[in-house]
Write a protein that holds these residues in place. Sequence first.
Motif, PDB file in Angstrom:
ATOM      1  N   HIS A   1       0.913  -1.218   0.100  1.00 53.75           N
ATOM      2  CA  HIS A   1      -0.101   0.114  -0.062  1.00 53.75           C
ATOM      3  C   HIS A   1       0.821   1.123  -0.024  1.00 53.75           C
ATOM      4  CE1 HIS A   1      -3.185  -2.672   2.203  1.00 53.75           C
ATOM      5  NE2 HIS A   1      -3.079  -2.838   1.009  1.00 53.75           N
ATOM      6  N   THR A   2       0.456   2.325  -0.305  1.00 51.40           N
ATOM      7  CA  THR A   2       1.044   3.634  -0.547  1.00 51.40           C
ATOM      8  C   THR A   2       1.432   3.934   1.007  1.00 51.40           C
ATOM      9  OG1 THR A   2      -0.402   4.283  -2.283  1.00 51.40           O
ATOM     10  CG2 THR A   2       0.885   6.231  -1.148  1.00 51.40           C
ATOM     11  N   GLU A   3       0.609   3.831   1.973  1.00 55.04           N
ATOM     12  CA  GLU A   3       0.895   3.797   3.370  1.00 55.04           C
ATOM     13  C   GLU A   3       2.122   3.245   3.752  1.00 55.04           C
ATOM     14  OE1 GLU A   3      -2.054   3.114   2.148  1.00 55.04           O
ATOM     15  OE2 GLU A   3      -3.309   4.763   2.542  1.00 55.04           O
TER      16      GLU A   3
ATOM     17  N   HIS B   1       6.980   4.795  -4.772  1.00 50.52           N
ATOM     18  CA  HIS B   1       5.937   5.656  -4.266  1.00 50.52           C
ATOM     19  C   HIS B   1       5.430   6.577  -5.338  1.00 50.52           C
ATOM     20  CE1 HIS B   1       4.387   9.187  -1.927  1.00 50.52           C
ATOM     21  NE2 HIS B   1       4.077   8.179  -1.059  1.00 50.52           N
TER      22      HIS B   1
ATOM     23  N   MET C   1       4.807   2.330   2.021  1.00 54.43           N
ATOM     24  CA  MET C   1       5.889   3.057   1.503  1.00 54.43           C
ATOM     25  C   MET C   1       6.044   4.256   2.187  1.00 54.43           C
ATOM     26  SD  MET C   1       5.158   2.632  -2.674  1.00 54.43           S
ATOM     27  CE  MET C   1       4.059   1.059  -3.210  1.00 54.43           C
ATOM     28  N   GLU C   2       5.196   5.091   2.497  1.00 55.53           N
ATOM     29  CA  GLU C   2       5.394   6.297   3.162  1.00 55.53           C
ATOM     30  C   GLU C   2       5.918   5.819   4.733  1.00 55.53           C
ATOM     31  OE1 GLU C   2       1.626   7.987   2.846  1.00 55.53           O
ATOM     32  OE2 GLU C   2       1.673   8.786   0.898  1.00 55.53           O
TER      33      GLU C   2
ATOM     34  N   ARG D   1      11.159   5.142  -3.582  1.00 53.51           N
ATOM     35  CA  ARG D   1      10.893   6.670  -3.672  1.00 53.51           C
ATOM     36  C   ARG D   1      10.208   6.287  -5.356  1.00 53.51           C
ATOM     37  NH1 ARG D   1       9.579  10.983  -1.401  1.00 53.51           N
ATOM     38  NH2 ARG D   1      11.388  10.815  -0.147  1.00 53.51           N
TER      39      ARG D   1
ATOM     40  N   GLN E   1      -2.205  12.287  -8.154  1.00 48.57           N
ATOM     41  CA  GLN E   1      -1.706  13.782  -8.082  1.00 48.57           C
ATOM     42  C   GLN E   1      -1.999  14.477  -9.331  1.00 48.57           C
ATOM     43  OE1 GLN E   1       2.225  13.045  -7.279  1.00 48.57           O
ATOM     44  NE2 GLN E   1       2.217  13.339  -4.997  1.00 48.57           N
TER      45      GLN E   1
ATOM     46  N   ALA F   1       2.887   4.921  -7.500  1.00 49.54           N
ATOM     47  CA  ALA F   1       1.712   4.560  -6.723  1.00 49.54           C
ATOM     48  C   ALA F   1       1.086   5.894  -6.532  1.00 49.54           C
ATOM     49  CB  ALA F   1       1.987   4.040  -5.327  1.00 49.54           C
ATOM     50  N   THR F   2       1.268   6.971  -6.760  1.00 47.04           N
ATOM     51  CA  THR F   2       0.649   8.012  -6.424  1.00 47.04           C
ATOM     52  C   THR F   2       0.413   9.014  -7.599  1.00 47.04           C
ATOM     53  OG1 THR F   2       2.714   9.126  -5.745  1.00 47.04           O
ATOM     54  CG2 THR F   2       1.353   8.170  -4.214  1.00 47.04           C
ATOM     55  N   HIS F   3       1.165   8.878  -8.737  1.00 51.19           N
ATOM     56  CA  HIS F   3       1.137  10.134  -9.810  1.00 51.19           C
ATOM     57  C   HIS F   3      -0.179  10.186 -10.471  1.00 51.19           C
ATOM     58  CE1 HIS F   3       1.488   7.628 -13.469  1.00 51.19           C
ATOM     59  NE2 HIS F   3       1.741   6.478 -12.636  1.00 51.19           N
TER      60      HIS F   3
END
Length: 328
Positions: free
Chosen positions: A40-42, A94, A44-45, A91, A102, A97-99
């Motif tokens: 999950h994104t979480e 991540h 990675m963060e 990085r 965004q 996963a988020t681009h």
Amino acid sequence: QVLDGTRAQNLAIALSRLSVSVPDMVDFLHTLDFTRSGPHTEDMELLLGKLPTPDEAKLVLVHAGAPHQLRDIEQKIIPLCRLHDGEIRLRIAHIAATHVAQHTRLLERSGTLQVASAEVLASGKLHAVLRTALKVANYINHGDSAGSSGAKAISMRSLPAFSAYTIGGASAIDYLCVTLCDADFLEDLAHDLRNVPSAARENSKVLQQELDAFEWAVSFVEAHAKPLIARAALDEEPSGMIGWLLEAMLPTAATTVEDHLGVLLEALRRELSELKRGREAAVAACGEAQRFLGDHSGSLAPEEFFGHLAGFLTALLHAGPGAHKRFR
């Protein structure tokens, strides 16, 4: 004990909160296969900025053959220590996963500014209100409502002062409501300018900073793609005849990593181009709306321009019902 106590504790806390195992995380970061279901994104963060440094990895791997000499957390991170360029891979994962989210969000924010600008240009009711407001302002300031003297267009910066102007228990806003803005008119005006309040809440500097951050992410992937592909090639270098046969029959990790990074970069570059075009279109649309209303410099930031209009609209909507009761 290889790691500093505080460092070991922070790593232990982060790893304990992961929804995947450390080996699964390492496998995902090694292959960079963004097409499969990954952490999950979480997750990675939680790990960004916390993976073992190259120096820490060396110290831990010295004892990899005798893990009993290490603390539990140091044993647990051995797979992470064996992963080359772990922080860079994390990085990039991540970013992958988020681009999309965004890009969608930033494009929508620029789109809101464009739509709000189009609403300002198209609203005949707004234009009528501002023409009447100009006559009132010129009468207040110059005793002339015919336009032979005074301003030729009402400044957006003057709208707050105009809205606050009162004399003899009546306000300039009251006059507009009584002479022009009945309930139906105000309802239609609010509908005409329905995206203006959202545009007023925008922050152009933050929007530009987030666009810059997206561009940085694209540059980061571009800068590290070739070294990661080269590392994958080294990791999968075949040995002997069986190795060469396997390489001929199956896709290598290098090819796989290259494919995944290539697809990611293609999407990122396309999205960045769309975001830049959207930002340029938003700036142009806001400038056009300002010039249409008489500010030929177009110098107000979008949030300031739309903020003045949104405040003026709120004042009209708030004053309308009371003005009609008191003065009619």
